[in-house]
Design an enzyme around this catalytic site. Structure first.
Site, PDB file in Angstrom:
ATOM      1  N   LYS A  86       0.819  -1.207   0.000  1.00  0.00           N
ATOM      2  CA  LYS A  86       0.000   0.000   0.000  1.00  0.00           C
ATOM      3  C   LYS A  86       0.859   1.266   0.000  1.00  0.00           C
ATOM      4  O   LYS A  86       0.452   2.297  -0.512  1.00  0.00           O
ATOM      5  CB  LYS A  86      -0.952   0.001   1.189  1.00  0.00           C
ATOM      6  CG  LYS A  86      -2.072  -1.014   0.999  1.00  0.00           C
ATOM      7  CD  LYS A  86      -3.161  -0.859   2.021  1.00  0.00           C
ATOM      8  CE  LYS A  86      -4.389  -1.666   1.643  1.00  0.00           C
ATOM      9  NZ  LYS A  86      -4.169  -3.131   1.738  1.00  0.00           N
ATOM     10  N   GLU A 108     -10.609   6.363   2.449  1.00  0.00           N
ATOM     11  CA  GLU A 108     -11.462   5.352   3.062  1.00  0.00           C
ATOM     12  C   GLU A 108     -10.554   4.264   3.608  1.00  0.00           C
ATOM     13  O   GLU A 108      -9.449   4.070   3.102  1.00  0.00           O
ATOM     14  CB  GLU A 108     -12.398   4.746   2.003  1.00  0.00           C
ATOM     15  CG  GLU A 108     -11.811   3.587   1.171  1.00  0.00           C
ATOM     16  CD  GLU A 108     -10.674   3.985   0.225  1.00  0.00           C
ATOM     17  OE1 GLU A 108     -10.452   5.202   0.048  1.00  0.00           O
ATOM     18  OE2 GLU A 108     -10.007   3.090  -0.319  1.00  0.00           O
ATOM     19  N   SER A 376       2.256  -9.666  -0.449  1.00  0.00           N
ATOM     20  CA  SER A 376       1.799  -8.275  -0.496  1.00  0.00           C
ATOM     21  C   SER A 376       2.037  -7.541   0.815  1.00  0.00           C
ATOM     22  O   SER A 376       2.180  -6.321   0.833  1.00  0.00           O
ATOM     23  CB  SER A 376       0.316  -8.212  -0.866  1.00  0.00           C
ATOM     24  OG  SER A 376      -0.459  -9.032  -0.008  1.00  0.00           O
TER      25      SER A 376
HETATM   26  C1  LIG Z   1      -5.001  -4.162   1.405  1.00  0.00           C
HETATM   27  C2  LIG Z   1      -4.225  -5.400   1.222  1.00  0.00           C
HETATM   28  C3  LIG Z   1      -4.516  -6.312   0.187  1.00  0.00           C
HETATM   29  C4  LIG Z   1      -5.680  -6.162  -0.743  1.00  0.00           C
HETATM   30  O1  LIG Z   1      -5.643  -5.057  -1.579  1.00  0.00           O
HETATM   31  P1  LIG Z   1      -5.349  -5.136  -3.125  1.00  0.00           P
HETATM   32  O2  LIG Z   1      -5.720  -3.788  -3.605  1.00  0.00           O
HETATM   33  O3  LIG Z   1      -6.194  -6.220  -3.718  1.00  0.00           O
HETATM   34  O4  LIG Z   1      -3.906  -5.427  -3.295  1.00  0.00           O
HETATM   35  C5  LIG Z   1      -3.687  -7.406   0.033  1.00  0.00           C
HETATM   36  N1  LIG Z   1      -2.647  -7.635   0.870  1.00  0.00           N
HETATM   37  C6  LIG Z   1      -2.356  -6.795   1.888  1.00  0.00           C
HETATM   38  C7  LIG Z   1      -1.199  -7.102   2.758  1.00  0.00           C
HETATM   39  C8  LIG Z   1      -3.133  -5.661   2.100  1.00  0.00           C
HETATM   40  O5  LIG Z   1      -2.836  -4.836   3.126  1.00  0.00           O
END
Ligand SMILES: *Cc1c(COP(=O)(O)O)cnc(C)c1O
Length: 408
Positions: A86, A108, A376
């Site tokens: 993010k 948001e 992620s």
């Molecule tokens: C917010 C989040 C996601 C989901 O968001 P995407 O926009 O689909 O990438 C995935 N993994 C983590 C660690 C997150 O914080």
């Protein structure tokens, strides 16, 4: 309604007339930035000095041996500042905000991760910051609310509707309408009205660009498949965009929750339960009933339970460029447990969806095939949920003790 930002039939910008000038301004600023090579250089500079770019591509040697199939590589977005991909989006949008000369940002947030990332960016760039969060989420995600407030943001609990993410989005748009002059809305994923899906993808594409370069340097060839979890779709679009024009299979993994047949999931593209509609300013697949009423979603990962999905991913789905699967809560916990024990990595519950699907497929591939899984984010934030799922008795005792301290 405007005609730009379509991916086949998906996308668009269904915004109130009063916001038209604001969207034009944003689009113009984004276009100018995209065409200015200094802008990307400035972005990379910030991301490599304030966050941790380039993030490593880690060879998961033990997991590879365990499954005895494809070589498994992990893209380490967990090493970003604030613990997830993010940061790529918020820091990029922050640079645009400075270019536009605005002094205030709003966002948001559902689970609170995007709220924390935005509050962090605002602190760093000296911007005023208001975060909209459903009242239910404010209660469920107190640690993130605590950090947002300490970082200087005002957190507004939204009391409308189901008091969750979609209501927070509506409230953020309402704020924007009244404060267009000085305010930018930092949308958190590759969804919403144009230019947000394209713009968020642009900033997140740094993931795929790096991953492609790193795997070529190390292995001298492209991966067979790449895996990413899909909430709104920003980390998936980030990884996929590096391989869009390559013969590489793109696999998105959604929240299977209690199972696709249970109805308690958030699989918009991997199930037959979603239908195409227009909501929250754009056209995509939504989990909705016949009247367009949004359905309840479920996932063990708070970041994956959104009712809509990136219009770009909807297009990749209907054009068969990407494949979408779902992993259940149980499969996700098992994948997390295995990754911790084998590699000493703690992927976020969201990311663990991508791992779960990769683990199903790795043994069916050949030892000279390569796959990349996008980690992620990091899983420390999930300690309450994970400790519960592991039914750890000492953890429960610890929580009980803490609660008693406050009673005394
Ligand atoms: C917010 C989040 C996601 C989901 O968001 P995407 O926009 O689909 O990438 C995935 N993994 C983590 C660690 C997150 O914080």
């Amino acid at each position: 309604m405007r005609n730009r930002g379509y991916y086949a039939e998906f996308g668009g910008a269904f915004v109130p007339e009063i916001l038209a000038a604001t969207f034009d301004e944003l689009e113009a600023a984004f276009d100018a930035a995209k065409n200015d090579p200094n802008f990307w250089a400035e972005y990379v500079e910030i991301m490599s000095t304030y966050s941790c770019r380039a993030t490593p591509l880690t060879f998961a040697e033990n997991l590879t041996r365990h499954f005895g199939g494809a070589k498994i590589y992990i893209k380490r977005e967990d090493l970003n500042h604030t613990g997830a991909h993010k940061a790529n989006n918020v820091m990029g949008q922050g640079l645009l905000v400075k270019r536009m000369g605005k002094t205030r940002v709003i966002a948001e947030t559902g689970a609170g991760q995007h709220g924390v990332a935005t509050a962090t960016m605002a602190a760093r760039y000296g911007l005023e910051c208001t975060i909209y969060m459903g009242e239910v989420d404010v209660e469920r995600q107190r640690p993130n609310v605590f950090w947002m407030e300490r970082l200087g943001a005002t957190v507004v609990p939204v009391k409308d509707g189901s008091r969750t993410l979609k209501d927070a989005i509506n409230e953020a748009f309402r704020d924007w309408v009244s404060n267009m002059d000085n305010t930018h809305y930092v949308l958190g994923t590759a969804c919403g009205p144009h230019p947000f899906p394209e713009m968020v993808t642009y900033f997140q594409s740094i993931i795929g660009q790096e991953a492609r370069k790193q795997i070529l340097e190390r292995e001298g060839k492209l991966p067979k498949r790449v895996y990413a979890c899909v909430g709104g779709g920003s980390n998936a679009m980030g990884l996929f965009s590096g391989f869009m024009n390559d013969p590489v299979e793109l696999v998105g993994v959604e929240a299977g929750g209690h199972g696709i047949d249970s109805g308690m999931h958030a699989a918009r593209l991997a199930s037959k339960d979603a239908s195409i509609g227009v909501a929250q300013g754009y056209k995509t697949y939504f989990l909705q009933n016949n009247d367009g009423q949004m359905q309840e979603t479920h996932s063990i990962a708070a970041g994956l339970d959104y009712v809509g999905v990136s219009p770009i991913l909807s297009h990749l789905h209907t054009s068969d460029r990407a494949r979408f699967e779902a992993a259940t809560d149980r499969e996700v916990i098992d994948a997390l447990a295995l990754t911790m024990r084998k590699e000493g990595l703690i992927p976020a519950l969201e990311s663990s969806h991508a791992f779960a699907q990769a683990f199903k497929e790795a043994p069916t591939l050949a030892p000279d095939d390569l796959i990349i899984v996008n980690q992620s984010g990091r899983g420390d934030k999930d300690i309450f949920t994970v400790a519960d799922a592991f039914e750890d008795p000492a953890w429960r005792q610890f929580i009980r003790h803490k609660a008693e301290q406050y009673h005394a």
